[in-house]
Design an enzyme around this catalytic site. Structure first.
Site, PDB file in Angstrom:
ATOM      1  N   SER A 285      -5.766  33.432 -16.634  1.00  0.00           N
ATOM      2  CA  SER A 285      -4.664  33.843 -15.900  1.00  0.00           C
ATOM      3  C   SER A 285      -5.239  34.398 -14.490  1.00  0.00           C
ATOM      4  CB  SER A 285      -4.023  35.494 -16.785  1.00  0.00           C
ATOM      5  OG  SER A 285      -2.670  35.680 -15.771  1.00  0.00           O
TER       6      SER A 285
ATOM      7  N   TYR B 199      -5.620  43.653 -19.048  1.00  0.00           N
ATOM      8  CA  TYR B 199      -5.606  41.568 -19.162  1.00  0.00           C
ATOM      9  C   TYR B 199      -6.063  41.500 -18.218  1.00  0.00           C
ATOM     10  CZ  TYR B 199      -2.718  38.129 -19.504  1.00  0.00           C
ATOM     11  OH  TYR B 199      -1.218  36.983 -19.082  1.00  0.00           O
TER      12      TYR B 199
HETATM   13  P1  NAD Z   1       5.219  35.412 -25.106  1.00  0.00           P
HETATM   14  O1  NAD Z   1       5.138  36.437 -25.631  1.00  0.00           O
HETATM   15  O2  NAD Z   1       6.696  34.278 -24.863  1.00  0.00           O
HETATM   16  O3  NAD Z   1       4.403  34.398 -26.324  1.00  0.00           O
HETATM   17  C1  NAD Z   1       3.293  34.866 -26.647  1.00  0.00           C
HETATM   18  C2  NAD Z   1       3.434  34.407 -27.915  1.00  0.00           C
HETATM   19  O4  NAD Z   1       2.677  35.286 -28.423  1.00  0.00           O
HETATM   20  C3  NAD Z   1       4.511  35.290 -29.077  1.00  0.00           C
HETATM   21  O5  NAD Z   1       5.143  34.246 -29.982  1.00  0.00           O
HETATM   22  C4  NAD Z   1       3.838  36.149 -30.037  1.00  0.00           C
HETATM   23  O6  NAD Z   1       3.995  36.608 -30.925  1.00  0.00           O
HETATM   24  C5  NAD Z   1       2.536  35.715 -30.124  1.00  0.00           C
HETATM   25  N1  NAD Z   1       1.283  36.348 -30.786  1.00  0.00           N
HETATM   26  C6  NAD Z   1       0.599  37.731 -30.062  1.00  0.00           C
HETATM   27  N2  NAD Z   1      -0.167  38.588 -31.268  1.00  0.00           N
HETATM   28  C7  NAD Z   1       0.264  37.139 -31.485  1.00  0.00           C
HETATM   29  C8  NAD Z   1      -0.951  37.270 -32.674  1.00  0.00           C
HETATM   30  N3  NAD Z   1      -2.532  38.539 -33.295  1.00  0.00           N
HETATM   31  N4  NAD Z   1      -1.821  36.242 -33.576  1.00  0.00           N
HETATM   32  C9  NAD Z   1      -0.825  35.236 -33.389  1.00  0.00           C
HETATM   33  N5  NAD Z   1       0.549  35.085 -32.486  1.00  0.00           N
HETATM   34  C10 NAD Z   1       0.857  36.245 -31.468  1.00  0.00           C
HETATM   35  O7  NAD Z   1       4.032  34.872 -23.782  1.00  0.00           O
HETATM   36  P2  NAD Z   1       4.153  33.776 -22.871  1.00  0.00           P
HETATM   37  O8  NAD Z   1       4.138  34.340 -21.436  1.00  0.00           O
HETATM   38  O9  NAD Z   1       4.729  32.480 -23.616  1.00  0.00           O
HETATM   39  O10 NAD Z   1       2.482  33.736 -23.080  1.00  0.00           O
HETATM   40  C11 NAD Z   1       1.013  32.892 -24.004  1.00  0.00           C
HETATM   41  C12 NAD Z   1       0.571  32.983 -22.689  1.00  0.00           C
HETATM   42  O11 NAD Z   1       0.197  32.286 -21.576  1.00  0.00           O
HETATM   43  C13 NAD Z   1      -0.574  34.458 -23.328  1.00  0.00           C
HETATM   44  O12 NAD Z   1      -1.866  34.312 -23.642  1.00  0.00           O
HETATM   45  C14 NAD Z   1      -0.470  35.178 -22.367  1.00  0.00           C
HETATM   46  O13 NAD Z   1      -1.640  36.288 -21.787  1.00  0.00           O
HETATM   47  C15 NAD Z   1      -1.121  33.756 -20.927  1.00  0.00           C
HETATM   48  N6  NAD Z   1      -0.232  33.871 -19.366  1.00  0.00           N
HETATM   49  C16 NAD Z   1       1.432  33.884 -19.327  1.00  0.00           C
HETATM   50  C17 NAD Z   1       1.783  34.121 -18.133  1.00  0.00           C
HETATM   51  C18 NAD Z   1       3.262  34.540 -17.850  1.00  0.00           C
HETATM   52  O14 NAD Z   1       3.153  35.229 -16.013  1.00  0.00           O
HETATM   53  N7  NAD Z   1       4.114  34.620 -18.364  1.00  0.00           N
HETATM   54  C19 NAD Z   1       0.311  33.996 -17.030  1.00  0.00           C
HETATM   55  C20 NAD Z   1      -0.336  33.729 -17.119  1.00  0.00           C
HETATM   56  C21 NAD Z   1      -0.944  33.783 -18.729  1.00  0.00           C
END
Ligand code: NAD
Length: 281
Positions: free
Chosen positions: A164, A177
């Site tokens: 991130s 985070y």
């Molecule tokens: P999201 O909440 O839509 O997806 C996260 C998924 O992970 C969910 O479906 C959840 O059920 C699953 N999850 C949570 N804990 C879990 C576990 N212990 N075991 C298995 N599955 C689990 O969020 P997203 O934004 O699509 O996030 C995806 C990745 O991208 C994450 O690592 C997040 O930190 C990262 N990220 C997101 C952004 C953003 O702007 N959205 C930016 C940088 C990084």
């Protein structure tokens, strides 16, 4: 079916996408399936994983939903056995499960000593909340790789972690985070070195700001208006907008294609509309 920026051939490959039921990783799972790989959509949320696997099936791809907790080694081992039995040995692992938690988050951006006791400051952070976030991002990446990469060693593989922006410089309010994602970037480099002679490449994508389930409530108020934090984010993003999940596709495809990125390992690639390049002035 989404239009891909370019085609790569992943026929005969097996991919595991953790967090595959979520916003960004469901897009990754669909892209990988569209390129011909068989995909295990792994998520704690079984219904979300099933929905994504079903959508891939309806679009002519091959996917299974696997319910598993990336923080629980037994659950991961059970998932690995299921993937081996139903799809074969994984060639690709996307470590996408991750996120933040309010108990690892402060209310204030900078300390006003007069506000101690009035708002949630650094001194009120709940150690169990901080630990949860460190586990969910760092430990989940490490444990999932231990379980799924074992059979990649020697036969080749491709691992992509999700870091991130806050790994480069921490964002205010979210020390847990930020630290956890910095650890994911560091682990990406460590694993790249460790696996280099075993034929496994390890890289990370560092998304900027994308509106997803985990941050929607922080970015928009109940009536859908942008919050003050959104204004700040967009001012700090030179392109002045949030990213769309499809805008990560080109980087994903490039990293997954040995012909295009076969000498690339240990990198953390920002896809951020310029956020990480901008000093704010
Ligand atoms: P999201 O909440 O839509 O997806 C996260 C998924 O992970 C969910 O479906 C959840 O059920 C699953 N999850 C949570 N804990 C879990 C576990 N212990 N075991 C298995 N599955 C689990 O969020 P997203 O934004 O699509 O996030 C995806 C990745 O991208 C994450 O690592 C997040 O930190 C990262 N990220 C997101 C952004 C953003 O702007 N959205 C930016 C940088 C990084």
């Amino acid at each position: 079916m989404a239009k891909l920026p370019f085609d790569i051939d992943l026929k005969g490959k097996v991919a595991v996408v953790t967090g595959g039921g979520g916003v960004l990783c469901s897009a990754f799972a669909k892209t990988i399936a569209q390129c011909g790989a068989k995909v295990a959509v792994l998520d704690l949320n079984q219904d979300a994983a099933r929905k994504v696997a079903d959508e891939i099936g309806q679009e002519g791809g091959e996917a299974i939903a696997v319910a598993a907790d990336c923080l629980d080694v037994q659950s991961l081992q059970k998932a690995s056995e299921e993937v081996e039995k139903r799809l074969g040995t994984p060639d690709i692992l996307i470590n996408g499960a991750g996120g933040n938690h309010p108990r690892g988050t402060t209310d204030d951006e900078q300390l006003d000593p007069a506000a101690i006791g009035q708002v949630k400051t650094f001194f009120d952070l709940d150690p169990s909340g901080v630990q949860f976030v460190l586990n969910l991002n760092y430990m989940a990446t490490l444990l999932t790789t231990q379980v799924f990469a074992k059979n990649m060693a020697g036969r080749g593989g491709n691992i992509i972690n999700i870091s991130s922006m806050n790994a480069f410089r921490p964002l205010t309010k979210i020390p847990a985070y930020s630290g956890a994602k910095a650890a994911v970037s560091n682990l990406t480099q460590w694993m790249a070195v460790y696996f280099a002679k075993a034929g496994v490449r390890v890289n990370a994508i560092a998304p900027g700001f994308f509106v997803t389930n985990q941050n929607r409530a922080l970015l928009f108020d109940e009536s859908g208006r942008p919050t003050a934090r959104t204004d700040k984010i967009l001012r700090a993003t030179p392109m002045g907008r949030f990213g769309e999940a499809e805008e990560l596709t080109g980087t994903l495809l490039w990293l997954l294609c040995d012909a295009a990125s076969g000498f690339v390992t240990g990198t953390v690639i920002p896809v951020d509309g310029g956020f990480s390049a901008y000093s704010g002035v």
